[in-house]
Motif scaffolding. Sequence first.
Motif, short mmCIF file in Angstrom:
data_model
loop_
_atom_site.label_atom_id
_atom_site.label_comp_id
_atom_site.label_asym_id
_atom_site.label_seq_id
_atom_site.Cartn_x
_atom_site.Cartn_y
_atom_site.Cartn_z
N GLY A 57 0.80 -1.20 0.00
CA GLY A 57 0.00 0.00 0.00
C GLY A 57 0.83 1.26 0.00
N GLU A 58 2.14 1.16 0.17
CA GLU A 58 2.98 2.35 0.16
C GLU A 58 3.57 2.51 -1.24
N SER A 59 4.00 3.72 -1.54
CA SER A 59 4.55 3.98 -2.86
C SER A 59 5.99 3.47 -2.91
N ALA A 60 6.52 3.41 -4.11
CA ALA A 60 7.89 2.94 -4.28
C ALA A 60 8.87 3.90 -3.65
N LYS A 83 16.97 4.04 5.50
CA LYS A 83 17.09 4.48 6.88
C LYS A 83 18.16 3.68 7.60
N ASP A 84 18.79 4.34 8.57
CA ASP A 84 19.77 3.64 9.40
C ASP A 84 19.04 2.92 10.51
N TYR A 85 19.49 1.73 10.81
CA TYR A 85 18.91 0.98 11.91
C TYR A 85 19.49 1.53 13.21
N PRO A 86 18.73 1.53 14.30
CA PRO A 86 19.28 1.98 15.59
C PRO A 86 20.32 0.99 16.08
N LYS A 87 21.36 1.51 16.73
CA LYS A 87 22.42 0.64 17.23
C LYS A 87 21.94 -0.09 18.46
N VAL A 88 22.29 -1.34 18.54
CA VAL A 88 21.89 -2.17 19.69
C VAL A 88 22.95 -2.02 20.76
N ALA A 119 12.82 4.92 0.65
CA ALA A 119 13.25 5.74 1.80
C ALA A 119 13.34 4.88 3.05
N PHE A 120 12.43 3.94 3.21
CA PHE A 120 12.46 3.04 4.36
C PHE A 120 13.71 2.17 4.33
#
Length: 123
Positions: free
Chosen positions: A102-105, A114-119, A110-111
């Motif tokens: 349902g989201e656009s390309a 994104k950078d993942y949060p550091k654990v 952009a998703f």
Amino acid sequence: MASVLRLGARRVAPSFSRSFSVSAVSKKDLVQDLYLNQLRNYKPAPQAKDAHVGVVRNYNAPTPPQAPALPSDLHGELAKFDAQEPVIGSSSKPVAATVDGGESAEEYLAFLEKDYPKVDAHH
């Protein structure tokens, strides 16, 4: 004396060579003779002249391609082509494609960027 011994040795020495007799009559293999006679006497059944019909297809050569023909009104078609305006490109903004979620390309890309949060490591 040596010569006497040599002559005596020649006379006394028995012949150790083994002689064997070769008989004129050889043993024949009856099964082999029957087999060879059957092979010699075998005559295959003659095939009919049209036995291949239905098994082999007839060969038909493909038709040769024809040479392309020039249009009859070449001058008129060239003038019509020259009169057309060239199309450079569409000026409208492209519509964003939607993904199955349902989201656009654009949103999906952009998703992904994104950078993942550091654990935090637990000590």
